[in-house]
Design a protein around this motif. Structure first.
Motif, PDB file in Angstrom:
ATOM      1  N   THR A 125      50.931  24.892  29.485  1.00 27.84           N
ATOM      2  CA  THR A 125      49.775  25.767  29.438  1.00 27.84           C
ATOM      3  C   THR A 125      48.492  24.958  29.512  1.00 27.84           C
ATOM      4  O   THR A 125      48.487  23.728  29.326  1.00 27.84           O
ATOM      5  CB  THR A 125      49.767  26.597  28.140  1.00 27.84           C
ATOM      6  N   GLY A 126      47.371  25.649  29.776  1.00 29.27           N
ATOM      7  CA  GLY A 126      46.071  24.978  29.834  1.00 29.27           C
ATOM      8  C   GLY A 126      46.047  23.900  30.905  1.00 29.27           C
ATOM      9  O   GLY A 126      46.428  24.126  32.057  1.00 29.27           O
ATOM     10  N   ALA A 127      45.642  22.715  30.506  1.00 29.61           N
ATOM     11  CA  ALA A 127      45.549  21.590  31.445  1.00 29.61           C
ATOM     12  C   ALA A 127      46.910  21.128  31.936  1.00 29.61           C
ATOM     13  O   ALA A 127      47.002  20.400  32.935  1.00 29.61           O
ATOM     14  CB  ALA A 127      44.812  20.432  30.773  1.00 29.61           C
ATOM     15  N   HIS A 128      47.980  21.519  31.250  1.00 26.08           N
ATOM     16  CA  HIS A 128      49.334  21.087  31.619  1.00 26.08           C
ATOM     17  C   HIS A 128      50.056  22.121  32.485  1.00 26.08           C
ATOM     18  O   HIS A 128      51.233  21.941  32.781  1.00 26.08           O
ATOM     19  CB  HIS A 128      50.151  20.818  30.349  1.00 26.08           C
ATOM     20  N   ALA A 129      49.356  23.169  32.873  1.00 27.11           N
ATOM     21  CA  ALA A 129      49.973  24.175  33.741  1.00 27.11           C
ATOM     22  C   ALA A 129      50.281  23.583  35.108  1.00 27.11           C
ATOM     23  O   ALA A 129      49.562  22.700  35.595  1.00 27.11           O
ATOM     24  CB  ALA A 129      49.054  25.378  33.881  1.00 27.11           C
ATOM     25  N   ARG A 130      51.348  24.054  35.736  1.00 23.85           N
ATOM     26  CA  ARG A 130      51.755  23.577  37.049  1.00 23.85           C
ATOM     27  C   ARG A 130      51.179  24.479  38.136  1.00 23.85           C
ATOM     28  O   ARG A 130      50.604  25.529  37.844  1.00 23.85           O
ATOM     29  CB  ARG A 130      53.282  23.531  37.140  1.00 23.85           C
ATOM     30  N   ALA A 131      51.374  24.065  39.359  1.00 24.96           N
ATOM     31  CA  ALA A 131      50.847  24.847  40.487  1.00 24.96           C
ATOM     32  C   ALA A 131      51.490  26.230  40.562  1.00 24.96           C
ATOM     33  O   ALA A 131      50.848  27.191  40.998  1.00 24.96           O
ATOM     34  CB  ALA A 131      51.072  24.088  41.790  1.00 24.96           C
ATOM     35  N   ASP A 132      52.759  26.322  40.143  1.00 26.20           N
ATOM     36  CA  ASP A 132      53.452  27.610  40.221  1.00 26.20           C
ATOM     37  C   ASP A 132      53.434  28.362  38.889  1.00 26.20           C
ATOM     38  O   ASP A 132      54.120  29.376  38.738  1.00 26.20           O
ATOM     39  CB  ASP A 132      54.898  27.420  40.683  1.00 26.20           C
ATOM     40  N   SER A 133      52.675  27.893  37.913  1.00 29.62           N
ATOM     41  CA  SER A 133      52.579  28.586  36.630  1.00 29.62           C
ATOM     42  C   SER A 133      51.795  29.888  36.783  1.00 29.62           C
ATOM     43  O   SER A 133      50.930  29.992  37.661  1.00 29.62           O
ATOM     44  CB  SER A 133      51.875  27.700  35.594  1.00 29.62           C
ATOM     45  N   PRO A 134      52.076  30.891  35.945  1.00 36.38           N
ATOM     46  CA  PRO A 134      51.257  32.119  35.970  1.00 36.38           C
ATOM     47  C   PRO A 134      49.786  31.775  35.766  1.00 36.38           C
ATOM     48  O   PRO A 134      49.450  30.855  35.018  1.00 36.38           O
ATOM     49  CB  PRO A 134      51.810  32.932  34.793  1.00 36.38           C
ATOM     50  N   ARG A 135      48.908  32.520  36.424  1.00 36.60           N
ATOM     51  CA  ARG A 135      47.480  32.188  36.407  1.00 36.60           C
ATOM     52  C   ARG A 135      46.910  32.152  34.995  1.00 36.60           C
ATOM     53  O   ARG A 135      46.136  31.269  34.649  1.00 36.60           O
ATOM     54  CB  ARG A 135      46.713  33.204  37.262  1.00 36.60           C
ATOM     55  N   TRP A 136      47.319  33.107  34.159  1.00 37.26           N
ATOM     56  CA  TRP A 136      46.774  33.155  32.803  1.00 37.26           C
ATOM     57  C   TRP A 136      47.310  32.032  31.922  1.00 37.26           C
ATOM     58  O   TRP A 136      46.727  31.721  30.892  1.00 37.26           O
ATOM     59  CB  TRP A 136      47.062  34.513  32.165  1.00 37.26           C
ATOM     60  N   ALA A 137      48.432  31.417  32.315  1.00 34.11           N
ATOM     61  CA  ALA A 137      48.948  30.291  31.534  1.00 34.11           C
ATOM     62  C   ALA A 137      48.017  29.095  31.603  1.00 34.11           C
ATOM     63  O   ALA A 137      47.967  28.271  30.680  1.00 34.11           O
ATOM     64  CB  ALA A 137      50.341  29.902  32.037  1.00 34.11           C
ATOM     65  N   ALA A 138      47.273  28.991  32.697  1.00 28.10           N
ATOM     66  CA  ALA A 138      46.347  27.866  32.868  1.00 28.10           C
ATOM     67  C   ALA A 138      44.999  28.120  32.210  1.00 28.10           C
ATOM     68  O   ALA A 138      44.207  27.193  32.041  1.00 28.10           O
ATOM     69  CB  ALA A 138      46.151  27.584  34.359  1.00 28.10           C
ATOM     70  N   ALA A 139      44.739  29.355  31.830  1.00 24.48           N
ATOM     71  CA  ALA A 139      43.444  29.688  31.231  1.00 24.48           C
ATOM     72  C   ALA A 139      43.384  29.175  29.799  1.00 24.48           C
ATOM     73  O   ALA A 139      44.324  29.327  29.029  1.00 24.48           O
ATOM     74  CB  ALA A 139      43.225  31.197  31.266  1.00 24.48           C
ATOM     75  N   GLY A 140      42.267  28.551  29.452  1.00 26.89           N
ATOM     76  CA  GLY A 140      42.125  28.018  28.103  1.00 26.89           C
ATOM     77  C   GLY A 140      41.405  28.951  27.153  1.00 26.89           C
ATOM     78  O   GLY A 140      41.161  28.595  26.002  1.00 26.89           O
ATOM     79  N   ASP A 141      41.071  30.159  27.588  1.00 23.94           N
ATOM     80  CA  ASP A 141      40.334  31.097  26.752  1.00 23.94           C
ATOM     81  C   ASP A 141      41.289  32.145  26.170  1.00 23.94           C
ATOM     82  O   ASP A 141      42.489  31.912  26.026  1.00 23.94           O
ATOM     83  CB  ASP A 141      39.208  31.748  27.560  1.00 23.94           C
ATOM     84  N   TRP A 142      40.766  33.335  25.878  1.00 25.97           N
ATOM     85  CA  TRP A 142      41.568  34.400  25.273  1.00 25.97           C
ATOM     86  C   TRP A 142      42.731  34.833  26.147  1.00 25.97           C
ATOM     87  O   TRP A 142      43.768  35.301  25.641  1.00 25.97           O
ATOM     88  CB  TRP A 142      40.675  35.608  24.971  1.00 25.97           C
TER      89      TRP A 142
END
Length: 244
Positions: A125-142
């Motif tokens: 998640t966040g900065a460790h999300a991969r290219a194929d991760s769900p979009r919200w998994a990469a979000a660092g907010d709510w």
């Protein structure tokens, strides 16, 4: 010649379509199997419930109703929703409990020492999300916070909604019985504190919780070859969080 020339093209058109259907069925067979068996069980419950309901009406000296009319009754609705709410309570508790609670030797548990929500790196998640991760998994907010708990929250919401539906349809079914016996109807608040409501509720809860406990403990010592719900057949009884 025009008839024969169209045959290969027709085969070329239908072959990929048939392949896509077979691939879809194969890749979604688990969900489709349980969806079909759910619909069959629901249909069977409706047929049996209709017969039972009409037997009760005849016993009270009233005319039986049609199958379509039965499907709109509170009697049918409460029987359905009281089972749904207990199932979703089971999943809601299981999802959140297995974050922190462990069971040595069970494939239903995480590995010993790995309790808790885990790090962003482990969860990708966040900065460790991969290219194929769900979009919200990469979000660092709510959004990331909400998405990381979305499965349990949705299960909990469905449980609460189905429990509310059970209480509403339950009081309607209860009052129908009261009126048949020439007794005064009960308010919704009064029904929530009644023995009928809690008897319906707790008889489902206890069975679901027992089933989860049985699965967690029996899977320590018993195996099912090829199932992800079981450890590999040759795995040690103490092996924890290992799926076959």
């Amino acid at each position: 010649m025009s008839g024969t020339s169209g045959t290969p093209a027709h085969r070329e058109d239908t072959a990929p379509a048939a392949g896509r259907v077979r691939r879809f069925l194969r890749q979604n067979s688990l969900g489709l199997f349980f969806l079909v068996t759910f619909l069959l069980a629901l249909a069977g419950q409706a047929v049996a419930g209709h017969a039972r309901f009409n037997d009760e009406l005849r016993g009270d000296g009233m005319a039986p109703i049609s199958f379509g009319a039965y499907l709109t009754t509170s009697d049918f609705a409460v029987d359905v929703t009281e089972n749904w709410q207990s199932e979703y309570l089971q999943f809601f508790l299981y999802i959140f409990a297995t974050v922190w609670l462990l069971q040595r030797g069970s494939p239903e548990s995480k590995e010993l020492g790995k309790e808790g929500p885990e790090s962003d790196e482990e969860q990708m998640t966040g900065a460790h999300a991969r290219a194929d991760s769900p979009r919200w998994a990469a979000a660092g907010d709510w959004r990331g916070l909400l998405y990381s708990r979305s499965l349990g929250l949705v299960m909990g919401a469905i449980f609460l909604l189905s429990w509310l539906a059970q209480s509403v349809t339950g009081v309607a079914a209860h009052n129908e019985e009261q009126l048949r016996g020439l007794e005064a109807p009960t308010s919704w608040a009064g029904y929530l504190s009644s023995a009928d409501f809690w008897s319906r509720t707790l008889q489902n809860w206890q069975s679901e919780l027992l089933a989860v406990a049985s699965m967690a403990v029996l899977s320590i010592y018993l195996r099912q070859r090829g199932s992800p719900e079981s450890k590999p057949v040759g795995a040690s009884h103490d092996a924890t969080g290992v799926e076959g």
